[in-house]
Write a protein that holds these residues in place. Sequence first.
Motif, mmCIF file in Angstrom:
data_model
loop_
_atom_site.group_PDB
_atom_site.id
_atom_site.type_symbol
_atom_site.label_atom_id
_atom_site.label_comp_id
_atom_site.label_asym_id
_atom_site.label_seq_id
_atom_site.Cartn_x
_atom_site.Cartn_y
_atom_site.Cartn_z
ATOM 1 N N THR A 243 0.809 -1.212 0.000
ATOM 2 C CA THR A 243 0.000 0.000 0.000
ATOM 3 C C THR A 243 0.849 1.273 0.000
ATOM 4 O OG1 THR A 243 -1.738 -1.190 1.171
ATOM 5 C CG2 THR A 243 -1.851 1.222 1.231
ATOM 6 N N TRP B 76 -10.416 4.009 -1.495
ATOM 7 C CA TRP B 76 -9.651 3.394 -0.402
ATOM 8 C C TRP B 76 -8.557 4.326 0.128
ATOM 9 C CZ3 TRP B 76 -9.411 -1.143 -4.282
ATOM 10 C CH2 TRP B 76 -10.564 -1.925 -4.153
ATOM 11 N N VAL C 110 -13.456 2.341 4.467
ATOM 12 C CA VAL C 110 -12.698 1.144 4.072
ATOM 13 C C VAL C 110 -11.404 1.603 3.377
ATOM 14 C CG1 VAL C 110 -12.704 -0.942 2.629
ATOM 15 C CG2 VAL C 110 -14.813 -0.204 3.787
ATOM 16 N N HIS C 111 -10.261 1.158 3.905
ATOM 17 C CA HIS C 111 -8.997 1.647 3.332
ATOM 18 C C HIS C 111 -8.249 0.577 2.545
ATOM 19 C CE1 HIS C 111 -9.806 5.193 5.545
ATOM 20 N NE2 HIS C 111 -9.541 4.679 6.724
ATOM 21 N N ILE C 112 -8.691 -0.656 2.724
ATOM 22 C CA ILE C 112 -8.095 -1.765 1.981
ATOM 23 C C ILE C 112 -9.245 -2.658 1.516
ATOM 24 C CG2 ILE C 112 -6.743 -3.904 2.185
ATOM 25 C CD1 ILE C 112 -4.888 -1.650 2.048
ATOM 26 N N ASP D 189 -11.586 -5.088 3.725
ATOM 27 C CA ASP D 189 -11.455 -4.786 5.166
ATOM 28 C C ASP D 189 -12.851 -4.767 5.792
ATOM 29 O OD1 ASP D 189 -9.700 -2.135 7.028
ATOM 30 O OD2 ASP D 189 -10.965 -3.844 7.652
ATOM 31 N N LYS D 190 -13.085 -5.624 6.787
ATOM 32 C CA LYS D 190 -14.417 -5.723 7.382
ATOM 33 C C LYS D 190 -14.551 -4.828 8.615
ATOM 34 C CE LYS D 190 -15.797 -8.896 4.452
ATOM 35 N NZ LYS D 190 -16.325 -8.322 3.196
ATOM 36 N N ASN D 191 -13.463 -4.135 8.978
ATOM 37 C CA ASN D 191 -13.537 -3.267 10.165
ATOM 38 C C ASN D 191 -13.468 -1.806 9.731
ATOM 39 O OD1 ASN D 191 -13.420 -5.563 11.989
ATOM 40 N ND2 ASN D 191 -11.301 -5.776 11.241
ATOM 41 N N ASP E 161 -13.153 2.046 9.450
ATOM 42 C CA ASP E 161 -12.360 2.990 10.250
ATOM 43 C C ASP E 161 -13.298 3.887 11.062
ATOM 44 O OD1 ASP E 161 -9.817 5.501 9.353
ATOM 45 O OD2 ASP E 161 -10.892 5.065 11.237
#
Length: 437
Positions: A69, A156, A163-165, A168-170, A172
């Motif tokens: 990234t 992203w 969502v940054h990736i 990603d299920k978590n 921010d």
Amino acid sequence: MKSFVSLLIFLSFFCQSKAQSTLIDPAIQTPKAVLDDFMDQRFGMFIHWGPVTLRGTEIGWSRGTNVPTEEYDNLYKEFNPVLFNADQWAQTAKNAGMKYLTITAKHHDGFCLWPTAFSDYNIMNSQYKVDIVGELARACKKYDIKFCVYFTVLDWHDQNYPVHISGDKNPDPNADMNKFVTTMKNELQEIVTRYHPFMLWFDGNWESPWKNEYAADVYTFLKKLDPNVIINNRLGANNQHPKLGPNTIGDYATPEQEIGELNMKDPWETCMTICNQWSWKPNDQMKTLHQCIQTLAKVAGGNGNLLFNVGPMPDGRMENRQITRLKEMGDWLKLYGESIYGTKGGPFKPNEVYAATRKGNKLYIHVFERKSASITLPVLPNTKIKKAFWLNGGKINYNRNAAGNITLQLPDQLPDSNDSVIVLELDINAENIPVVS
Ligand code: FHN
């Protein structure tokens, strides 16, 4: 019998109204005449491009996978496509017979190819300080190509998008969707008021933070800026791209990497890559001319448009082999374009041997393969054939059985190795013939 056919024609017209979204005020939806004009264009260029081409990996999706990234997000500092020439890109589209061009102004990685005031992550902070979007808008106008813009919903890179990736299920907790939507609207306002795109190609509408409420707000906002800007069906929160439905927010359906189903009611456009990857990949496998032309004919035969994608190289040039392939498509369209542009699809479903398009009293039969000495078409109700001939060629022999099936006799050698077009001139308007299932 005549009254039954008249009823069928009436019903086919009655049922041909586009599926209306229940989430958008019908009064602001894109006018049918504008969408009809869009569908008459039939063939457009899709361009996926950005700093990721420096690594030859997939735009957006290789961020944090093939390319770490941090490295991916700093590629723009190396990006210096000094051989970029918007006129050459527009000319390549023109030579291909393409009528519109769609550029990834911002893909999922968040990098902006125009000098936006709302994100520093843009082309003016790369080594190549040129407004790519503006240059392409100018060149398209010069070459009479309709200029269109791809704009990602998910981003992203933007810290206000949760969502940054990918995957990603978590989400921010520090992200702020209201601020994110405000930035999106500000960037879209720049694009619409500065470059006046014919169409906006949204994408990335499938992740949980995006809601139809945001989409309805953005659609309504855009329509205040330009009531006629065409918006695809990837603004609304969904992943049902090939179809329109009551909860769709957007004007037309977008089947991807596949030929859409014959649909006389809802406008649709297949997007497809000329190679395998959307953005440039070294030595990527490219489609044959046979595949390219038959894809275009089968999409038109289904009453759809084809948005055909090229991925320019990191130095700003398109690959010569892709330019050549597109020119070959344009050469075919110079001979047979009347059977594609401004036509309707049907009334027969496309298959591996033929597809049908129609305009006025002409029915065009696109013959892809010579599987046998003749082709027998489904019954055409209550029509007489006044003339039957090869487009750009001589007459064709045919006969009609008692049931009304038409059998077209084929020569040993078809006139065109990719798509030979037969014209059947009818005694009625071929566009009124109900789809023959
Ligand atoms: O994720 C994107 C992909 O990178 C590409 O832009 C295609 C083109 O339609 N759309 C999305 C995948 O459905």
